[in-house]
Write a protein that holds these residues in place. Structure first.
Motif, PDB file in Angstrom:
ATOM      1  N   TYR A  25       6.808 -23.847   0.848  1.00 26.57           N
ATOM      2  CA  TYR A  25       5.577 -23.257   0.328  1.00 26.57           C
ATOM      3  C   TYR A  25       4.613 -22.986   1.467  1.00 26.57           C
ATOM      4  CZ  TYR A  25       7.489 -24.708  -4.128  1.00 26.57           C
ATOM      5  OH  TYR A  25       8.314 -24.880  -5.213  1.00 26.57           O
ATOM      6  N   ARG A  26       4.592 -23.868   2.464  1.00 27.46           N
ATOM      7  CA  ARG A  26       3.723 -23.618   3.609  1.00 27.46           C
ATOM      8  C   ARG A  26       4.122 -22.342   4.316  1.00 27.46           C
ATOM      9  NH1 ARG A  26       3.199 -29.355   6.293  1.00 27.46           N
ATOM     10  NH2 ARG A  26       1.395 -30.175   5.150  1.00 27.46           N
ATOM     11  N   SER A  27       5.429 -22.141   4.476  1.00 27.78           N
ATOM     12  CA  SER A  27       5.825 -20.947   5.217  1.00 27.78           C
ATOM     13  C   SER A  27       5.609 -19.695   4.369  1.00 27.78           C
ATOM     14  CB  SER A  27       7.266 -21.061   5.705  1.00 27.78           C
ATOM     15  OG  SER A  27       8.136 -21.059   4.606  1.00 27.78           O
ATOM     16  N   ARG A  28       5.821 -19.827   3.050  1.00 27.88           N
ATOM     17  CA  ARG A  28       5.500 -18.680   2.207  1.00 27.88           C
ATOM     18  C   ARG A  28       4.031 -18.326   2.313  1.00 27.88           C
ATOM     19  NH1 ARG A  28       8.296 -18.796  -3.716  1.00 27.88           N
ATOM     20  NH2 ARG A  28      10.429 -19.211  -3.062  1.00 27.88           N
ATOM     21  N   HIS A  29       3.219 -19.348   2.372  1.00 32.12           N
ATOM     22  CA  HIS A  29       1.789 -19.110   2.491  1.00 32.12           C
ATOM     23  C   HIS A  29       1.472 -18.446   3.813  1.00 32.12           C
ATOM     24  CE1 HIS A  29      -2.508 -20.028   3.007  1.00 32.12           C
ATOM     25  NE2 HIS A  29      -2.553 -19.988   1.688  1.00 32.12           N
ATOM     26  N   ALA A  30       2.131 -18.900   4.857  1.00 26.55           N
ATOM     27  CA  ALA A  30       1.879 -18.329   6.177  1.00 26.55           C
ATOM     28  C   ALA A  30       2.335 -16.879   6.237  1.00 26.55           C
ATOM     29  CB  ALA A  30       2.596 -19.152   7.237  1.00 26.55           C
ATOM     30  N   SER A  71      -3.972 -14.143  -5.919  1.00 23.24           N
ATOM     31  CA  SER A  71      -3.293 -15.009  -6.875  1.00 23.24           C
ATOM     32  C   SER A  71      -2.210 -15.822  -6.204  1.00 23.24           C
ATOM     33  CB  SER A  71      -2.647 -14.169  -7.976  1.00 23.24           C
ATOM     34  OG  SER A  71      -3.606 -13.351  -8.568  1.00 23.24           O
ATOM     35  N   ARG A  72      -1.381 -15.127  -5.462  1.00 24.52           N
ATOM     36  CA  ARG A  72      -0.298 -15.788  -4.774  1.00 24.52           C
ATOM     37  C   ARG A  72      -0.801 -16.913  -3.869  1.00 24.52           C
ATOM     38  NH1 ARG A  72       4.730 -12.849  -4.487  1.00 24.52           N
ATOM     39  NH2 ARG A  72       4.089 -11.281  -5.976  1.00 24.52           N
ATOM     40  N   ALA A  73      -1.851 -16.576  -3.113  1.00 29.53           N
ATOM     41  CA  ALA A  73      -2.403 -17.550  -2.174  1.00 29.53           C
ATOM     42  C   ALA A  73      -2.907 -18.787  -2.918  1.00 29.53           C
ATOM     43  CB  ALA A  73      -3.527 -16.927  -1.363  1.00 29.53           C
ATOM     44  N   ARG A  74      -3.613 -18.545  -4.014  1.00 23.33           N
ATOM     45  CA  ARG A  74      -4.181 -19.672  -4.746  1.00 23.33           C
ATOM     46  C   ARG A  74      -3.104 -20.580  -5.296  1.00 23.33           C
ATOM     47  NH1 ARG A  74      -9.470 -16.781  -7.159  1.00 23.33           N
ATOM     48  NH2 ARG A  74      -8.043 -15.587  -8.459  1.00 23.33           N
ATOM     49  N   ILE A  75      -2.113 -19.958  -5.931  1.00 23.37           N
ATOM     50  CA  ILE A  75      -1.054 -20.735  -6.538  1.00 23.37           C
ATOM     51  C   ILE A  75      -0.286 -21.533  -5.485  1.00 23.37           C
ATOM     52  CG2 ILE A  75       1.140 -20.526  -7.730  1.00 23.37           C
ATOM     53  CD1 ILE A  75      -1.192 -20.189  -9.528  1.00 23.37           C
ATOM     54  N   LEU A  76      -0.049 -20.898  -4.352  1.00 25.02           N
ATOM     55  CA  LEU A  76       0.662 -21.605  -3.286  1.00 25.02           C
ATOM     56  C   LEU A  76      -0.135 -22.794  -2.792  1.00 25.02           C
ATOM     57  CD1 LEU A  76       2.308 -18.723  -1.259  1.00 25.02           C
ATOM     58  CD2 LEU A  76       3.452 -20.601  -2.438  1.00 25.02           C
ATOM     59  N   LYS A  77      -1.445 -22.632  -2.743  1.00 27.68           N
ATOM     60  CA  LYS A  77      -2.272 -23.737  -2.284  1.00 27.68           C
ATOM     61  C   LYS A  77      -2.078 -24.949  -3.182  1.00 27.68           C
ATOM     62  CE  LYS A  77      -6.041 -22.160   0.413  1.00 27.68           C
ATOM     63  NZ  LYS A  77      -7.291 -21.375   0.464  1.00 27.68           N
ATOM     64  N   LEU A  78      -2.082 -24.710  -4.480  1.00 27.84           N
ATOM     65  CA  LEU A  78      -1.888 -25.815  -5.416  1.00 27.84           C
ATOM     66  C   LEU A  78      -0.497 -26.419  -5.252  1.00 27.84           C
ATOM     67  CD1 LEU A  78      -2.773 -27.622  -7.647  1.00 27.84           C
ATOM     68  CD2 LEU A  78      -2.278 -25.830  -9.299  1.00 27.84           C
ATOM     69  N   ALA A  79       0.490 -25.555  -5.104  1.00 28.14           N
ATOM     70  CA  ALA A  79       1.856 -26.050  -4.920  1.00 28.14           C
ATOM     71  C   ALA A  79       1.933 -26.940  -3.687  1.00 28.14           C
ATOM     72  CB  ALA A  79       2.822 -24.881  -4.790  1.00 28.14           C
ATOM     73  N   ILE A  80       1.250 -26.532  -2.652  1.00 28.27           N
ATOM     74  CA  ILE A  80       1.271 -27.307  -1.414  1.00 28.27           C
ATOM     75  C   ILE A  80       0.602 -28.664  -1.612  1.00 28.27           C
ATOM     76  CG2 ILE A  80       0.308 -27.394   0.910  1.00 28.27           C
ATOM     77  CD1 ILE A  80       0.857 -24.292   0.979  1.00 28.27           C
ATOM     78  N   LEU A  81      -0.526 -28.668  -2.293  1.00 27.59           N
ATOM     79  CA  LEU A  81      -1.195 -29.944  -2.578  1.00 27.59           C
ATOM     80  C   LEU A  81      -0.272 -30.876  -3.359  1.00 27.59           C
ATOM     81  CD1 LEU A  81      -4.811 -28.811  -3.553  1.00 27.59           C
ATOM     82  CD2 LEU A  81      -4.098 -30.048  -1.495  1.00 27.59           C
TER      83      LEU A  81
END
Lengths: 187, 187
Positions: free
Chosen positions: A133-138, A150-160
Motif C-alpha cells: 500500500y505504501r508503494s501504491r501510494h508513492a 479518493s485513492r490517496a485517502r483510502i490508501l492512507k487508511l489502509a496504511i494506518l
DNA sequence: CTCCAATAGTATCATTGATACGGTATCGAT
DNA sequence: ATCGATACCGTATCAATGATACTATTGGAG
C-alpha cells in the motif's frame, strides 16, 4: 424505493465515474480500485447490473458490432440514487473477518508454540501489505486525475490499518506473554 | 478430511473451552466473545453444530428433562480437528468491509459537504467503539480465568484498530483537503 | 391460573460465493 | 487460409449464507 446495497453502489459509482461499461470492464475496474477493501466476485458483476437495470438505475444497451456485449449506462434515476447514498452520512459499521484473530482467540486450546508461529506469519504478511500500500501510494501521480484524491485517502487508511496489524503481531511474536491486564499500548 | 471453516472452528472452540452446549447457549457465548470480530447470525448456530455432528466432530445428545434440548459435546475427532487448525500458522487474509470507506471512495461524485459530514459521523462512531473496547479491557480481571489472555490480546488489537480509525476520520473531518500525494502520516 | 417476557428453535427465500463450463475474438506461425 | 494458442467474455450451477419472520415452550409475577 429501498436503498442500494454497498456492492450495488460500487457498480453505480464506477459507471458514474468512468462512463458506461460492460460487466467485464467492471470486473477490471473493481480489481484496480475497491477490490482490496470490498471484494466482489466476478459473477456478481453480471447479476448486479442486471438487477439495477430492472430498478431503472441503469440502462442496458447491446453493442451492435461484433460480440454484442451488454453495456450499462447510468440513468438519471441511477445518478440520484447514488447522490442520495453519498449524501447520507450514516453508514453501517465495518465488519472485519480475520481468521488469524480467531486462531489467536482460541490459542489457549492449542499448543504452546502455536501463537508465536502464527504471530510471525501474520507479521510477515502484514509487513508485505503495508509495503504494497505504501508503494501504491508513492506511485500515485497527478496524471490519473480521476479519483486521485479518493485513492490517496483510502490508501492512507489502509496504511494506518496495516501499521496497526504489524505493530500488534510483531510485539506478540517477540513478547508473547506480557501481563494481560497491563494496558500498555492501549491508550 | 477437509479443514473446518472459520465459523465451524468458532463452534468447536467455544464448546472446547466451555463444555457441551446447546445452540442457544452458543449464541450467547458468541455474542460475548467473538461477535465483534466474527459475527455469526444465530440461525447458523443451529446449522453448524448439526453439520459438525454429521462429520463426527461433535456429538449430539438430547436432554431428558423438560425441553429436551439438543446438547452438543466435543468428540475426540473434534478436539484433534481443532488442534490441527490451531497448529497451522497459516491463515487466509483478513477481509474488512466498511461501507463508510466506500462512501469516501466515491465522495467526488457527491456534494462538497458530504465528506466532512461522513467523517464527523465516523469519527464519533469509532470514538465510541474505542471507548467501549478500552473499558472492556479495563474490566477484565483475573477472576475470569477462562480465556483471559485471549480476550486481552484480542481487545488490544481492536483498540489499535479503532485508534487508527479515529485518527483517520478525525483528521479528515478537520482537514478534508490535504495534498493527496503528501505521505504525511503514512510512514 | 393466566398472562407476559424471556427462552429456544424452525422455516423460508432471496442473495452470495465459488467454481466450472461454454463460446468468441485475435494473432502469429505454418 | 487455417490452425491453434491465448486472451477475452459470459453463463450456469449449487450449496452456503444472511435476514427475518414465525412458532413453541417455560417460568415466574400478579
Amino acid at each position: 424505493m429501498t436503498e442500494c446495497t454497498p456492492p450495488e453502489c460500487v457498480v453505480l459509482g464506477l459507471i458514474a465515474r468512468h462512463g458506461a461499461m460492460t460487466p467485464y470492464e467492471l470486473k477490471a475496474r473493481v480489481q484496480e480500485s475497491v477490490d482490496y477493501f470490498w471484494p466482489i466476485p466476478h459473477a456478481q458483476l453480471y447479476r448486479i447490473p442486471a438487477r439495477l437495470a430492472e430498478l431503472g438505475l441503469l440502462q442496458e444497451e447491446t453493442e451492435r458490432t461484433g460480440r454484442r456485449r451488454r453495456v450499462f449506462h447510468l440513468t438519471a434515476a441511477g445518478r440520484t440514487a447514488l447522490k442520495q447514498w453519498l449524501a447520507d452520512p450514516h453508514a453501517p459499521e465495518p465488519e472485519t473477518r480475520d481468521p488469524a484473530q480467531l486462531k489467536l482467540f482460541f490459542a489457549d486450546l492449542g499448543d504452546a508454540g502455536d501463537v508465536v508461529a502464527l504471530a510471525r506469519e501474520q507479521a510477515a504478511q502484514h509487513r508485505y501489505w503495508l509495503e504494497l500500500y505504501r508503494s501504491r501510494h508513492a506511485e500515485l501521480n497527478l496524471s490519473d486525475k480521476v479519483g486521485l484524491v479518493s485513492r490517496a485517502r483510502i490508501l492512507k487508511l489502509a496504511i494506518l490499518h496495516e501499521q496497526a496489524y504489524v505493530d500488534f503481531w510483531e510485539s506478540l511474536s517477540t513478547d508473547p506473554d506480557p501481563d494481560p491486564l497491563d494496558p500498555a499500548g492501549t491508550n
